[in-house]
Design an enzyme around this catalytic site. Structure first.
Site, PDB file in Angstrom:
ATOM      1  N   ALA A   8      14.380  50.068  38.981  1.00  0.00           N
ATOM      2  CA  ALA A   8      14.162  51.254  39.817  1.00  0.00           C
ATOM      3  C   ALA A   8      13.206  50.982  40.973  1.00  0.00           C
ATOM      4  CB  ALA A   8      13.625  52.400  38.962  1.00  0.00           C
ATOM      5  N   GLY A  82       5.810  52.702  38.395  1.00  0.00           N
ATOM      6  CA  GLY A  82       5.549  51.471  37.671  1.00  0.00           C
ATOM      7  C   GLY A  82       6.502  51.207  36.524  1.00  0.00           C
ATOM      8  N   GLY A 134       1.486  37.054  37.012  1.00  0.00           N
ATOM      9  CA  GLY A 134       0.611  37.305  35.884  1.00  0.00           C
ATOM     10  C   GLY A 134       0.871  36.242  34.829  1.00  0.00           C
ATOM     11  N   GLU A 145      -4.090  37.186  25.301  1.00  0.00           N
ATOM     12  CA  GLU A 145      -4.389  38.116  26.396  1.00  0.00           C
ATOM     13  C   GLU A 145      -3.330  37.963  27.483  1.00  0.00           C
ATOM     14  OE1 GLU A 145      -5.255  40.864  28.100  1.00  0.00           O
ATOM     15  OE2 GLU A 145      -7.207  40.664  27.097  1.00  0.00           O
ATOM     16  N   HIS A 306      33.301  29.007  66.195  1.00  0.00           N
ATOM     17  CA  HIS A 306      33.328  27.554  66.333  1.00  0.00           C
ATOM     18  C   HIS A 306      31.995  26.978  66.839  1.00  0.00           C
ATOM     19  CE1 HIS A 306      34.826  29.450  70.035  1.00  0.00           C
ATOM     20  NE2 HIS A 306      34.304  28.442  70.700  1.00  0.00           N
TER      21      HIS A 306
END
Length: 411
Positions: A8, A82, A134, A145, A306
């Site tokens: 989205a 988000g 990330g 983590e 061409h």
């Protein structure tokens, strides 16, 4: 098993190919997202939810395609808040175990199978330069983590955007990020603290952030290309290697094609053309006499007149390139090519990169285009023009020539 494709986003970094969602860019006769759906099916998935934007462009496009063996449901994310918000938009349709993936990336079927082998888990990839992604911080075979992208990332294992996770994690409360969005990675951080979140290293994953990332996906797709000539090949042509030519296409006399190359339906190539490795030509294209095309993605319904040269470039559908259009693809100093996206200079990480044309671009005769130039859809470039900067959509871009001096007649 159920998969959720998050598709989205606005795709602003994909300019000038972002009139539709970038997963709908067509290559080898198909939208990119159809390859993803095929690989999900090969991995054993039977149900897919696609979260799309208000334009419903993915839904409208896929309804034209022949996709069998998958039950597809479409969900609308009304506001672009988000990836975490996008996933939660589909909450009422989700089963307890879900495979979540980015809709604008390419994943091989084996990558889905890896992640589905352990619950919960995510997909990562080792990168020499992870600064654009990330990353995860590993602890043996598990995620300790998840770190946001930075100039000094704590590992080189980048987050590949594919997760096998429980629906229940969406009940956790998360805050908006610095981008004012709800991020799926915040849900994953909470999951990693609660239980062991395994990770698997991908071999066949390619992210699609910028338009030139299409070259990486194209390289994966043409690996499986087989030699097959369904069209007509005239005399004195040389066709070497894995070249696939669709029905209705004519390769005119004395043309040279060296695979891997894909040529779509109802094209006319040549005479005396040179199509070099890595080129993909869409349906209904006309490639004129003595044209050279090298490692280029040429969309459907394009005309290349061409004596033109297209190197390491992407031309969306409906372009008309005048005779002698030359796209340069290499800097004199051999440095990696940079371009401008959303007003910022971006390193493409490519030594050879020509230009990217949006839909319906026209060039006059003898146009020269420098490396890294992006041209917006429906732009018109006048004859004998040197293009050294990006051109916006719908712009008429012409060189201004000095007036001619008129001399007196000598006789």
């Amino acid at each position: 098993m159920q998969a959720v494709i998050l598709a989205a986003g606005k795709c602003t970094r994909f300019w000038p190919l972002n009139e539709k969602h970038k997963s709908l860019f067509r290559i080898m006769g198909r939208p990119l997202i159809s390859f993803c759906l095929e690989n999900l099916k090969r991995a054993g998935l039977k149900e897919v939810i696609i979260v799309q934007g208000k334009k419903r462009d993915i839904e409208n496009e896929l309804k034209k395609e022949k996709i069998s063996g998958l039950k597809i449901r479409y969900v609308i994310q009304e506001k672009p808040l988000g990836t975490g918000h996008a996933l939660k938009t589909a909450y009422s349709y989700l089963k307890e175990k879900i495979l979540v993936l980015n809709g604008d990336d390419y994943y091989g079927a084996q990558e889905f199978k890896k992640v589905l082998s352990f619950f919960p888990s995510i997909l990562v990839k080792e990168e020499k330069d992870p600064t654009s992604f990330g990353v995860i911080v590993p602890q043996k075979n598990y995620v300790k983590e998840i770190a946001e992208k930075s100039k000094k990332p704590p590992s080189n294992l980048v987050n590949a955007g594919c997760y096998f996770i429980p629906k229940s994690i969406l009940k956790e409360k998360i805050k908006k990020s610095s981008r004012r969005e709800y991020e799926i990675t915040d849900y994953l951080r909470k999951l990693a603290k609660k239980e062991k979140l395994a990770f698997f290293k991908a071999k066949e994953w390619s992210p699609l952030s910028y338009c030139w990332n299409l070259f990486d996906i194209k390289e994966i797709l043409i690996k499986s290309l087989k030699r097959e000539i369904k069209g007509i090949v005239e005399s004195n042509c040389q066709i070497k290697g894995r070249v696939f030519v669709e029905q209705g296409t004519i390769i005119k006399s004395s043309s040279h094609i060296e695979g891997p190359v894909y040529i779509g339906k109802n094209c006319q190539i040549g005479p005396n053309c040179c199509i070099k490795p890595g080129s993909v030509i869409g349906d209904n294209c006309r490639v004129g006499q003595a044209v050279e095309i090298k490692n280029t993605i040429l969309g459907a319904n394009n005309k290349v007149s061409h004596l033109s040269y297209l190197g390491d470039s992407i031309v969306e559908e409906g372009a008309n390139l005048g005779a002698g259009t030359i796209i340069a693809n290499l800097r004199f100093d051999k440095e990696k090519i940079k371009t401008v996206v959303n007003g910022k200079i971006v390193e493409t990480k490519r030594k050879k990169f020509g230009s990217v044309f949006g839909k319906g671009v026209q060039t006059g005769i003898n146009v020269s285009i420098m490396p890294g130039v992006l041209i917006g859809r429906e732009a018109v470039i006048g004859p004998h023009t040197l293009v050294k900067e990006n051109i916006k959509e719908g712009t008429a871009f012409y060189s201004h020539f000095a007036g001619f001096k008129k001399e007196k007649k000598r006789i």
